[in-house]
Design a protein around this motif. Structure first.
Motif, PDB file in Angstrom:
ATOM      1  N   UNK A 142     -44.954 -71.206  28.547  1.00  0.00           N
ATOM      2  CA  UNK A 142     -45.124 -69.822  28.072  1.00  0.00           C
ATOM      3  C   UNK A 142     -46.519 -69.319  28.438  1.00  0.00           C
ATOM      4  N   UNK A 143     -46.569 -68.048  28.842  1.00  0.00           N
ATOM      5  CA  UNK A 143     -47.844 -67.378  29.085  1.00  0.00           C
ATOM      6  C   UNK A 143     -47.722 -65.945  28.623  1.00  0.00           C
ATOM      7  N   UNK A 144     -48.666 -65.532  27.788  1.00  0.00           N
ATOM      8  CA  UNK A 144     -48.626 -64.140  27.302  1.00  0.00           C
ATOM      9  C   UNK A 144     -48.911 -63.162  28.435  1.00  0.00           C
ATOM     10  N   UNK A 171     -48.410 -76.619  38.499  1.00  0.00           N
ATOM     11  CA  UNK A 171     -47.817 -76.857  37.182  1.00  0.00           C
ATOM     12  C   UNK A 171     -48.879 -77.020  36.093  1.00  0.00           C
ATOM     13  N   UNK A 172     -49.904 -76.172  36.179  1.00  0.00           N
ATOM     14  CA  UNK A 172     -50.918 -76.129  35.127  1.00  0.00           C
ATOM     15  C   UNK A 172     -50.919 -74.787  34.402  1.00  0.00           C
ATOM     16  N   UNK A 173     -50.128 -73.839  34.891  1.00  0.00           N
ATOM     17  CA  UNK A 173     -50.127 -72.495  34.319  1.00  0.00           C
ATOM     18  C   UNK A 173     -49.387 -72.477  32.978  1.00  0.00           C
ATOM     19  N   UNK A 174     -49.831 -71.587  32.093  1.00  0.00           N
ATOM     20  CA  UNK A 174     -49.158 -71.384  30.822  1.00  0.00           C
ATOM     21  C   UNK A 174     -49.383 -72.518  29.840  1.00  0.00           C
ATOM     22  N   UNK A 206     -32.423 -69.317  26.476  1.00  0.00           N
ATOM     23  CA  UNK A 206     -33.740 -69.025  25.895  1.00  0.00           C
ATOM     24  C   UNK A 206     -33.727 -67.616  25.311  1.00  0.00           C
ATOM     25  N   UNK A 207     -34.160 -67.504  24.058  1.00  0.00           N
ATOM     26  CA  UNK A 207     -34.293 -66.198  23.418  1.00  0.00           C
ATOM     27  C   UNK A 207     -35.725 -66.054  22.916  1.00  0.00           C
ATOM     28  N   UNK A 208     -36.540 -65.250  23.564  1.00  0.00           N
ATOM     29  CA  UNK A 208     -37.949 -65.116  23.162  1.00  0.00           C
ATOM     30  C   UNK A 208     -38.102 -64.441  21.797  1.00  0.00           C
ATOM     31  N   UNK A 209     -39.151 -64.828  21.097  1.00  0.00           N
ATOM     32  CA  UNK A 209     -39.526 -64.155  19.854  1.00  0.00           C
ATOM     33  C   UNK A 209     -40.650 -63.153  20.090  1.00  0.00           C
ATOM     34  N   UNK A 210     -41.239 -63.255  21.288  1.00  0.00           N
ATOM     35  CA  UNK A 210     -42.357 -62.387  21.640  1.00  0.00           C
ATOM     36  C   UNK A 210     -42.280 -62.071  23.124  1.00  0.00           C
ATOM     37  N   UNK A 211     -42.896 -61.016  23.538  1.00  0.00           N
ATOM     38  CA  UNK A 211     -42.912 -60.699  24.967  1.00  0.00           C
ATOM     39  C   UNK A 211     -43.864 -61.631  25.701  1.00  0.00           C
ATOM     40  N   UNK A 243     -40.459 -62.739  33.211  1.00  0.00           N
ATOM     41  CA  UNK A 243     -41.045 -61.766  32.280  1.00  0.00           C
ATOM     42  C   UNK A 243     -39.950 -61.265  31.341  1.00  0.00           C
ATOM     43  N   UNK A 244     -40.090 -61.574  30.059  1.00  0.00           N
ATOM     44  CA  UNK A 244     -39.052 -61.259  29.077  1.00  0.00           C
ATOM     45  C   UNK A 244     -39.647 -60.566  27.857  1.00  0.00           C
TER      46      UNK A 244
END
Length: 822
Positions: free
Chosen positions: A57-59, A100-103, A152-157, A281-282
């Motif tokens: 995850x990454x904001x 594979x270090x992002x987020x 996957x169902x996000x709780x946040x954008x 992006x979700x």
């Protein structure tokens, strides 16, 4: 049992005749406690069962620029400023997403689990950013395969990426083979990142994420020393389409592939969506799902690849779509005319050292070129076509000047480089020979442009003493510079004679040049040295899965030289009858099957290509090989290529092993490729992205095309006739692959000696899926017409020979020989 009690179960099971899996509930969540695979009559347990999940995850959108610097094993910053073709690809392959270090990584075991019905499970968990559900069940068609769907169902954008759950990581000590096909394969972890990531000389120690664009088969895999192969395949519908509708979309990145999970444990892993890519992006509540399969096979990596290629990516079904609109035979005839016209073939004759030398313009990248580079490609094909046609436009106006070019290409001055190659390319304005990417002398170039080219000519002109002397000089240079262990340097600096590229080994078939010398000159010392070189090569390349390419502008990224290695070893076996060379040849050829695209699955969907209507299968990448793959290769920007030089080799391997994948991949790359052929010249484009723009800056490729097509047709005739049609083969062509020359000696057709000929006026066929070869008996009283049906369906056609017509029918991939009195 009521619904609420389902979540309270302590163990859950998936079990059939091939695989047994058992989860147990613990304080950490649902973990796989046992995982076993049926092997013969017994069950083999995987040593480290897991079941751990990972969510990235990454904001904010992850940065796309690299923040890491890597060095070669000799300490230089990699890849070096001179390799500007690779700079962009290295940068995007070392950004945080690729490394594979992002987020932020959320590692977890599912909190809730239930058995929906027999052999169907569902797991669910939540954290602060998302809710994830995972459903598991067996594929009813393939008992070794477990079908999984994650939602996957996000709780946040933000930006999200799901990694496939880890079944059972494999320790390095227990790893027998690991691969992300198209990028690397091998039997060990390489600590130097540049060597592993750019060359595949060992698997990367970092858990890098690879793109689809250079992946041949979308199936990362690992084989354990107990003989179990774990592989992963995404739902084929997830794959990016390189030409989605009416433009090139090959750079889209839908699925990430890796040999490791985020914790750097060895386990095949998929990522969907890829973090930072559009689908990742979700918004809160915006659901995304994807499906994939695990395959747990009691067998090696090649068995797993066969399963992926045939059962999941539908090689047989897609091959059946292929229909040619122009025969390969007709292409050879048309290219013959293209190559005898100096204007279309960009043929040049220049004065050099008192000789008139001839070659074709080369308008690709060559250091020092001012649009004046010249090159010849396939000398075996040149002499073969001239001999078969007896066309004076070739024998009088091309071959003598091409021969002079070859003579002056060799260094004759006294000193370290005497007998070596001055360079592949001649720069007409500065009147000098040079290599593609610098003032270097490469032992592999001596094998290619001295030994192979002169060797092929000498098969047609065995009494040419001056050429034999030049061949001997090249052989002595290779012999002199062979190291004590049997290997060679990658290259030497032309100016100071120092060895270059000490960070990579010459894991290429350089030894083959000495086999050429032995076959022509008969001196046993050359055969002994060839075997010494081959023994080193087998140990350091074939057994480890690490190969090197031959294109200097790509810093020798692994390429079609891998296929040449297989043919070189096969030829060495022919001379020595040592089983170790035959077995190594088969292994190298098996490895090369992972240089052939098998995705996306071709279909009949309509598409628009440069204003023309096409069906998807006509422009499909599946079935094509790449020039060079991995993260450095041209496959990343240009896609695969049309030079199917490996096709003949693969048919020889099919003949040897009876493995259908060799014949099917050969045919998939050859049949029905008209969408890439220029209608005016019958010359195919080189790179996939060029579609049908023709030779472009590479007019010399027409010779390679004549060479590989002839090798393919001759190999099909031998295979389909069970050896009743058989002609002696020459040496492989330089650089682009393992196709070989013919026509220097008579062959056998149903027991009769016959000579290969090309005459476009003798035979006419009214169906382009039918190809033919011509030969005449040594007494010149019989004409043999060898007919090949190059499609999967039976074909009715009419063949006209010397004005007389015959109605014929051939089965799919059928064969016939017509014998006509002359």
């Amino acid at each position: 049992m009521v619904f609420g009690e389902l979540w309270a179960q302590k163990s859950l099971v998936l079990e059939n005749e091939a695989v047994k899996m058992r989860w147990e509930n613990s304080a950490m969540g649902w973990q796989i406690k046992t995982l076993s695979v049926k092997k013969g009559s017994s069950w083999v347990a995987l040593k480290i069962p897991s079941g751990e999940n990972t969510l990235l995850f990454s904001a904010e959108k992850p940065k796309m620029t690299p923040d890491s610097v890597f060095k070669s094993i000799t300490g230089e910053t990699f890849p070096g400023e001179a390799y500007h073709y690779q700079t962009k690809q290295w940068a995007e392959s070392t950004n945080p997403v690729s490394l594979n270090t992002a987020g932020k990584a959320f590692h977890f075991f599912a909190k809730n689990g239930k058995q929906i019905k027999t052999n169907q499970l569902s797991f669910e968990t939540e954290n602060e950013v998302a809710k994830i559900t995972t459903e598991w069940n067996f594929d009813p068609q393939f008992p070794t395969d477990i079908w999984v769907k994650q939602t996957l169902t996000p709780k946040t954008a933000g930006y999200f990426s799901l990694a496939t759950p880890t079944l059972a990581p494999v320790s390095e000590a227990d790893m027998a083979w690991v691969s992300v096909p198209g990028y690397f394969q091998g039997n060990y972890i390489q600590p130097n990142f540049a060597l592993a990531y750019a060359y595949g000389h060992g698997a990367p120690a970092l858990p890098v994420v690879y793109r689809e664009r250079s992946a041949s088969t979308l199936s990362p895999l690992v084989t354990t020393k107990s003989g179990i192969t774990i592989s992963l395949m995404p739902d084929p519908d997830l794959c990016r389409d390189p030409w989605e509708k009416d433009k090139n979309t090959m750079h889209a990145w839908n699925v990430g592939l890796s040999h490791k999970n985020r914790k750097s444990q060895i386990t095949p892993t998929l990522y969907f969506p890829v973090l930072g890519e559009p689908k990742s992006e979700l918004k809160a509540g915006e659901t995304v799902s994807y499906s994939f399969r695990y395959s747990l096979i009691a067998g090696d990596w090649f068995k797993a690849i066969n399963h992926a290629v045939y059962d999941i990516f539908q090689l047989k079904q897609s091959l059946a779509l292929r229909q040619s609109k122009q025969s390969l035979t007709d292409r050879i005839q048309k290219m013959h005319h293209y190559l005898t016209d100096p204007k279309t073939s960009l043929w040049n004759i220049e004065e050099y050292k008192g000789l008139k030398i001839g070659a074709q313009s080369y308008l690709g990248g060559v250091i020092g070129s001012n649009k004046d580079a010249m090159k010849n490609s396939d000398y075996g094909a040149m002499w073969m076509l001239a001999n078969a046609t007896q066309d004076t436009l070739l024998t009088k106006k091309v071959l003598p000047y091409a021969l002079n070019f070859k003579i002056v290409q060799q260094i004759t001055d006294e000193g370290f480089f005497k007998g070596a190659l001055a360079g592949q390319y001649y720069l007409a304005k500065s009147k000098r020979f040079t290599e593609e990417w610098g003032e270097v002398v490469e032992p592999i170039a001596v094998t290619y442009y001295t030994m192979l080219d002169l060797g092929n000519i000498l098969l047609f002109e065995p009494n040419n003493t001056s050429l034999r002397n030049l061949l001997s000089s090249g052989a002595e240079w290779l012999l002199k510079n062979q190291k004590s262990d049997g290997s060679w340097a990658v290259a030497y600096d032309r100016k100071n004679e120092q060895e270059l590229f000490r960070d990579i080994k010459d894991v290429r078939p350089t030894f083959y040049g000495l086999l050429v010398a032995y076959r022509i000159l008969k001196d046993p010392k050359y055969l002994a040295a060839a075997q010494k070189g081959a023994d080193w090569f087998v140990k350091n390349a074939v057994e480890t899965g690490g190969f090197l390419g031959v294109c200097g502008d790509a810093r020798y990224a692994p390429d079609f030289a891998t296929a040449q290695s297989a043919q070189a070893l096969l030829d060495l076996y022919d001379f020595t009858q040592k089983e170790k060379y035959k077995n190594a040849a088969i292994t190298a050829a098996k490895v090369y099957t992972t240089s052939i695209y098998t995705h996306p699955i071709p279909n009949r969907n309509p598409k628009t290509v440069n204003g023309s209507s096409r069906e998807d299968w006509e422009i499909a990448q599946a079935g094509l090989s790449f020039e060079h793959g991995g993260i450095f290769g041209s496959s990343n920007s240009q896609g695969p290529i049309q030079l199917a030089s490996h096709a003949g080799l693969f048919l020889r391997m099919f003949q040897l092993t009876k493995e259908p994948i060799f014949a099917d991949l050969a045919r998939a790359g050859v049949w029905g490729r008209d969408a890439f052929v220029d209608a005016k010249t019958s010359v195919a484009s080189y790179y996939w992205q060029a579609m049908n723009r023709g030779a472009g800056p590479y007019p010399h490729h027409a010779w390679w095309q004549i060479g590989w097509i002839t090798d393919y047709l001759m190999s099909e005739a031998e295979v389909r006739s069970n050896g009743q049609v058989k002609f002696p083969r020459g040496f492989v062509t330089p650089k682009v692959g393992p196709h070989q020359s013919y026509g220097f000696e008579a062959g056998l057709i149903n027991g009769t000696k016959a000579k290969l000929i090309v005459d476009e006026n003798l035979v006419k066929i009214d169906n382009p899926t039918i190809d033919y070869l011509l030969a005449e008996s040594e007494q010149k009283d019989k004409l043999f017409v060898i007919l090949l049906n190059n499609r999967s369906q039976a074909t009715d056609f009419q063949v006209t020979i010397n004005g007389k017509s015959y109605k014929k029918q051939l089965a799919g991939a059928g064969f016939d020989v017509m014998t006509v009195a002359k």
